[in-house]
Design a protein around this motif. Structure first.
Motif, PDB file in Angstrom:
ATOM      1  N   HIS A 139       0.818  -1.219   0.000  1.00 28.35           N
ATOM      2  CA  HIS A 139       0.000   0.000   0.000  1.00 28.35           C
ATOM      3  C   HIS A 139       0.854   1.272   0.000  1.00 28.35           C
ATOM      4  O   HIS A 139       0.396   2.330  -0.392  1.00 28.35           O
ATOM      5  N   GLY A 140       2.104   1.148   0.412  1.00 29.71           N
ATOM      6  CA  GLY A 140       3.006   2.291   0.445  1.00 29.71           C
ATOM      7  C   GLY A 140       4.344   1.873   1.009  1.00 29.71           C
ATOM      8  O   GLY A 140       4.466   0.825   1.644  1.00 29.71           O
ATOM      9  N   SER A 141       5.354   2.696   0.765  1.00 34.22           N
ATOM     10  CA  SER A 141       6.698   2.381   1.267  1.00 34.22           C
ATOM     11  C   SER A 141       7.484   3.660   1.490  1.00 34.22           C
ATOM     12  O   SER A 141       7.219   4.683   0.864  1.00 34.22           O
ATOM     13  N   GLU A 183       9.972   8.610   0.056  1.00 33.47           N
ATOM     14  CA  GLU A 183       8.663   8.049   0.381  1.00 33.47           C
ATOM     15  C   GLU A 183       7.797   7.908  -0.847  1.00 33.47           C
ATOM     16  O   GLU A 183       7.934   8.663  -1.808  1.00 33.47           O
ATOM     17  N   ALA A 184       6.936   6.902  -0.783  1.00 34.24           N
ATOM     18  CA  ALA A 184       5.915   6.688  -1.803  1.00 34.24           C
ATOM     19  C   ALA A 184       4.713   6.113  -1.061  1.00 34.24           C
ATOM     20  O   ALA A 184       4.484   4.904  -1.055  1.00 34.24           O
ATOM     21  N   VAL A 185       4.003   7.000  -0.373  1.00 34.57           N
ATOM     22  CA  VAL A 185       2.857   6.588   0.438  1.00 34.57           C
ATOM     23  C   VAL A 185       1.636   7.402   0.036  1.00 34.57           C
ATOM     24  O   VAL A 185       1.757   8.537  -0.412  1.00 34.57           O
ATOM     25  N   SER A 208       3.737  10.089   6.768  1.00 34.10           N
ATOM     26  CA  SER A 208       5.024   9.405   6.656  1.00 34.10           C
ATOM     27  C   SER A 208       6.012   9.833   7.736  1.00 34.10           C
ATOM     28  O   SER A 208       6.814   9.021   8.200  1.00 34.10           O
ATOM     29  N   GLU A 209       5.963  11.075   8.169  1.00 34.39           N
ATOM     30  CA  GLU A 209       6.902  11.530   9.193  1.00 34.39           C
ATOM     31  C   GLU A 209       6.648  10.835  10.529  1.00 34.39           C
ATOM     32  O   GLU A 209       7.596  10.415  11.206  1.00 34.39           O
ATOM     33  N   ILE A 210       5.388  10.687  10.893  1.00 38.28           N
ATOM     34  CA  ILE A 210       5.066   9.988  12.137  1.00 38.28           C
ATOM     35  C   ILE A 210       5.390   8.507  12.006  1.00 38.28           C
ATOM     36  O   ILE A 210       6.021   7.910  12.885  1.00 38.28           O
TER      37      ILE A 210
END
Length: 115
Positions: free
Chosen positions: A16-18, A30-32, A38-40
């Motif tokens: 779903h994301g990475s 990031e690729a979310v 993403s930071e948290i």
């Protein structure tokens, strides 16, 4: 480029994301989707992985290579990328973990070359 590695990884069914996170919890790439902060996630994943490393070390099990956190609505996989970073994947609940683990390990090796 690391972003291309993540984009390719996100094409694996069930991912779903990475993101790639430095050892101090900062986002390297990031690729979310927008519903994931993403930071948290990166900061917490770094802390969780560090705790896992301490447990593995205390039990004399060698080096921690990856962690899997399973929840009702999905999974989080954290993969070692070397001394300076980890790869974090958000995975759908019914995903094929064998294939994802294989692709994540390949991605981690490619990312390590680029760092």
């Amino acid at each position: 480029m690391i972003e291309k590695v993540l984009a390719d990884l996100n094409r694996v069914e069930g991912v779903h994301g990475s993101l790639v996170v430095s050892s101090d919890g900062l986002i390297i790439a990031e690729a979310v989707p927008p519903d994931i902060d993403s930071e948290i996630v990166g900061a917490i994943a770094t802390t969780v992985y560090g705790s896992g490393e301490r447990v593995v070390d205390e039990m004399n099990l060698g080096d921690l290579e990856q962690m899997l956190i399973e929840a009702t609505h999905g999974k989080v996989m954290i993969v070692d990328v070397g001394e300076d970073a980890t790869l974090v994947l958000v995975v759908e609940p019914d995903a094929n973990l064998g294939l994802i683990r294989l692709r994540a390990r390949e991605a981690a090796e490619e990312i390590a070359k680029q760092l």
